[in-house]
Scaffold this motif. Sequence first.
Motif, PDB file in Angstrom:
ATOM      1  N   HIS A  32       0.829  -1.315  -0.121  1.00  0.00           N
ATOM      2  CA  HIS A  32       0.598  -0.031  -0.387  1.00  0.00           C
ATOM      3  C   HIS A  32       1.070   1.537   0.552  1.00  0.00           C
ATOM      4  N   PHE A  33       1.105   1.667  -0.761  1.00  0.00           N
ATOM      5  CA  PHE A  33       2.274   2.676  -1.588  1.00  0.00           C
ATOM      6  C   PHE A  33       1.944   3.272  -2.787  1.00  0.00           C
ATOM      7  N   ASP A  34       2.310   4.507  -2.708  1.00  0.00           N
ATOM      8  CA  ASP A  34       2.678   4.869  -4.407  1.00  0.00           C
ATOM      9  C   ASP A  34       3.929   4.083  -4.905  1.00  0.00           C
ATOM     10  N   ARG A  72       6.308   6.439  -3.939  1.00  0.00           N
ATOM     11  CA  ARG A  72       6.756   5.478  -1.860  1.00  0.00           C
ATOM     12  C   ARG A  72       5.936   6.221  -1.360  1.00  0.00           C
ATOM     13  N   VAL A  73       5.273   6.867  -0.855  1.00  0.00           N
ATOM     14  CA  VAL A  73       4.231   7.575  -0.138  1.00  0.00           C
ATOM     15  C   VAL A  73       3.246   6.189  -0.635  1.00  0.00           C
ATOM     16  N   ALA A  74       2.764   6.241   1.661  1.00  0.00           N
ATOM     17  CA  ALA A  74       1.760   4.935   1.614  1.00  0.00           C
ATOM     18  C   ALA A  74       0.980   5.736   0.955  1.00  0.00           C
ATOM     19  N   THR A 124      -3.876   4.074  -0.240  1.00  0.00           N
ATOM     20  CA  THR A 124      -4.972   3.009  -0.298  1.00  0.00           C
ATOM     21  C   THR A 124      -5.824   3.527  -1.110  1.00  0.00           C
TER      22      THR A 124
END
Length: 297
Positions: free
Chosen positions: A260-262, A266-268, A270
């Motif tokens: 569950h990250f971009d 790499r940002v969280a 959903t």
Amino acid sequence: MSSQQQKKSFASMTDIDFKEKGNKYFTGREYEKAAQCYTNAIIRNPSNPVYFSNRALVGLKLNSYDGVVADCRSALELDPTHIKAHFFLGQALCELELVDEGVKHLQRGVDLAREQRLNYGDEMTQVLRLWRKKRFEIQENKRLSQEIELQAYLTRLILEDRERQVEAVRSSLSMNGESNTNTPPEINEKIASIETFSDNCMGEMNNLFSVVDERRRRREVPDFLCGKISFEILRDPVVTPSGITYERKDIEDHLMRVGHFDPITRVALTSDQLIPNYVMKEVVDAFVSENEWALDY
């Protein structure tokens, strides 16, 4: 170790022992030795498709594409859903210039990975995208050649028809016993009319081809209209809080299988944070409506 001891050690090795030894050689880039170990594993246990796919991977490293094809087909006979066998077979077929069949196996490998929710990173989709693009380029070059050949063929027909008609008029002059040095005005007018008609036909044809000349240029979908994961043209674009646009099925698949990250920032992230990118959808639809060939890109 004596030769007798080596023979005894070799005889006691299992297929798994040979596979693990082959893996070590492969990691050390000793591909020939790795191939031999996988061959020994196959001899010990010819019913395990993994050994065939492992040797196929070595074959890719050694550019032995015919061997790769044979090994992958053997693996798929044992397990038709073997992801790596489809993937390696697709690469080998593409390298052998059997791109249509190769792309089908690459696509099958990607689809199976998604169905089985296995994470192979972006490598598989990138390779698929690469060969789909190359296939498109091959089709484009063929199309361009055909259009150029068609124009040359039509030009030749027009010129041959003009020469034939002019020759027929001159032949009729000779049959009437008249000298070519004293050609009657009506004959000259007839020849001029034939040449004018021919020139007009040539001009209209060239104008027609000049209209489609824009299509002759190499066609390519701009990168910003393609997804960041599959690199295919966007169909259902969504944007993340980080401002990155993805194809919905690709990013949802990433969130399910990888985490569950971009994948870029790499940002969280959903799935409920994904927002339809209607502006990009309009841009893509407008591009496709003007360039229907993009559907095959």
